[in-house]
Enzyme design. Structure first.
Site, PDB file in Angstrom:
ATOM      1  N   HIS A 279       0.863  -1.186   0.000  1.00  0.00           N
ATOM      2  CA  HIS A 279       0.000   0.000   0.000  1.00  0.00           C
ATOM      3  C   HIS A 279       0.900   1.237   0.000  1.00  0.00           C
ATOM      4  O   HIS A 279       1.584   1.506   0.978  1.00  0.00           O
ATOM      5  CB  HIS A 279      -0.918   0.010   1.224  1.00  0.00           C
TER       6      HIS A 279
ATOM      7  N   ARG B 292      -0.354   4.303  -0.758  1.00  0.00           N
ATOM      8  CA  ARG B 292      -1.229   5.373  -0.227  1.00  0.00           C
ATOM      9  C   ARG B 292      -1.387   6.602  -1.113  1.00  0.00           C
ATOM     10  O   ARG B 292      -2.183   7.474  -0.800  1.00  0.00           O
ATOM     11  CB  ARG B 292      -0.776   5.829   1.158  1.00  0.00           C
TER      12      ARG B 292
ATOM     13  N   ASN C 234      -5.308  -6.645   9.475  1.00  0.00           N
ATOM     14  CA  ASN C 234      -6.376  -7.345   8.764  1.00  0.00           C
ATOM     15  C   ASN C 234      -5.768  -8.189   7.641  1.00  0.00           C
ATOM     16  O   ASN C 234      -5.164  -7.620   6.740  1.00  0.00           O
ATOM     17  CB  ASN C 234      -7.335  -6.299   8.168  1.00  0.00           C
TER      18      ASN C 234
ATOM     19  N   ASP D 210       2.051  -6.853   2.516  1.00  0.00           N
ATOM     20  CA  ASP D 210       0.886  -6.082   2.975  1.00  0.00           C
ATOM     21  C   ASP D 210       1.343  -4.848   3.766  1.00  0.00           C
ATOM     22  O   ASP D 210       0.729  -4.488   4.782  1.00  0.00           O
ATOM     23  CB  ASP D 210      -0.086  -6.940   3.793  1.00  0.00           C
TER      24      ASP D 210
HETATM   25 ZN   LIG Z   1      -6.079  -7.164   2.520  1.00  0.00          ZN
END
Ligand SMILES: [Zn+2]
Length: 429
Positions: A59, A61, A277, A304
């Site tokens: 990510h 962002r 998560n 992640d």
């Molecule tokens: Zn995910």
């Protein structure tokens, strides 16, 4: 003009010491006693050479949350972690659900130059889970998108998931599913078990992940398409993926470093740094993930990497955002959990952190073996040292690492992207 580098006495995939000559973006020669007049010589005694790492799940962002991370800072963090390519998740603002947004992210990656950025396209418009995004337009764009995901959200509608799987076949794409049955995880805060009851935090049952993975494996088989399962976190999920593979179905899966090391016991601290998560699970799940990664059921390690600014993490557990940083510590965690335990050798690490993720993303210039004529995407890694993680020293704009103050093995010494150093002596080049 890129300089020429002569890497002396490096152990390719942990093998016997040899020299590596990097010139004009490729590995020009490999052998002992090499010399080259105009080359910069790097003494790599004791270092392991791996192909540049490829992350399937980052990510960055940007656009939208430049207070958490930017393409510039996130890709620098990636290079410092030994990555030469990352796939950037689509849950930005605006969502990467059009050719315009994926091209913007791709262009920002080229400008930053620390590693290659391959944008992931959203499966559904605005991650809304209601209608398919312009998958074909994103595939045809300059960003050449092949991986599609609503990550952060699950494509829970079976009809939409089926259509997406069917659609991407036209351009050899893959749907990367964030497997989380939404109704079974409403307001879920941590792994469901005895501990969640004791802590008074809403539990997140393993079945919420496993039911979606089972359904999606069946759907992928039914339409003969490619499914990739994001961040597998339970022993049951490993079993389901193993079963799907035994059928010969086109299913791949990833595990994250934090799920290979940390357990739900850490939730007892109520420190949201451990809120993620899918959630941290039991030690039995950790063991199953390690075994699955070792035997190839889990194809890849993906970080992640999920940066969050201070204010989104420094609050009560219930209110805090899900997610942890991962890029700058991934290789160390893999060394600790898989190599130092004897579960994987360095060739196995290269397979799971470079070759396989590149293959799943259909990248041609990454994940290649360290051989003459191949692109000079190389990491030099020192597995013999240890370091204490200081979150203030991370290149990421955010500070939400669960490893602050922990002693981890190993250190990335240098990273080369097509022969050009992005990291030298452990620092940005
Ligand atoms: Zn995910």
């Amino acid at each position: 003009m890129t300089r020429t580098y002569l890497v002396k006495n490096v152990r390719i995939l942990g093998g016997d010491p040899t020299d590596l000559l990097l010139r004009d973006g490729v590995i020009e020669r490999i052998g002992t006693g090499l010399s080259a007049d105009e080359a910069d010589v790097l003494d790599a005694d004791g270092l392991v050479a791996l192909p540049g790492l490829v992350d399937l799940h980052t990510h960055l962002r940007e656009p939208g949350r430049e207070d958490a991370e930017t393409v510039e800072t996130g890709t620098l963090a990636a290079a410092l972690g030994g990555f030469t390519a990352v796939h950037a998740m689509a849950n930005t603002d605006p969502v990467a659900d059009t050719a315009g947004v994926v091209e913007q992210v791709w262009r920002l990656g080229r400008e930053a130059g620390h590693c290659d950025v391959f944008p992931i396209g959203a499966v559904t418009v605005g991650l809304g889970g209601e209608r398919l995004a312009e998958l074909g337009a994103m595939a045809d764009s300059a960003a050449r998108v092949r991986v599609f995901s609503d990550d952060g959200k699950c494509v829970s509608d079976a009809v939409l998931m089926r259509r997406a799987l069917e659609y991407v076949k036209a351009f050899d794409g893959v749907i990367a599913q964030h497997a989380q049955e939404p109704r079974l995880t409403e307001d879920a805060q941590m792994n469901e078990g005895e501990l969640s009851g004791r802590l008074g935090l809403r539990g997140w049952p393993a079945v919420a992940e496993e039911a979606i993975i089972a359904r999606d494996c069946l759907l992928a088989a039914h339409v003969d398409s490619r499914l990739h399962v994001c961040h597998v976190s339970t022993a049951g999920s490993v079993e389901i993926v193993r079963w799907a593979k035994s059928k010969g179905w086109n299913v791949t899966a990833e595990a994250c470093p934090h799920h290979l090391l940390l357990t739900d016991e850490l939730a007892a601290t109520y420190d949201p740094i451990y809120k993620v998560n899918p959630p941290l699970r039991s030690s039995a799940d950790v063991e199953a993930l390690r075994a699955g990664l070792a035997d190839g059921t889990i194809d890849v390690v993906a970080t992640d990497h999920a940066p969050h600014p201070h204010e989104d993490k420094d609050c009560e557990w219930q209110a805090a955002a899900f997610g942890m940083l991962g890029l700058e510590t991934a290789l160390s965690i893999v060394q600790q959990t898989m190599v130092d335990t004897g579960l994987l050798d360095w060739a196995g690490v290269a397979e799971r952190m470079s070759a396989k993720p590149a293959e799943i993303g259909r990248l041609s210039g990454h994940g290649r073996p360290l051989a003459v004529g191949e692109p000079a995407n190389v990491v030099l890694y020192d597995p013999s040292v240890t370091r204490v993680v200081d979150q203030t020293e991370l290149a990421s704009l955010s500070r939400n690492t669960p490893y602050a103050g922990r002693e981890l093995p190993g250190r990335v010494v240098a990273t080369f992207l097509r022969g050009k150093p992005t990291v030298l002596d452990g620092k940005p080049a």
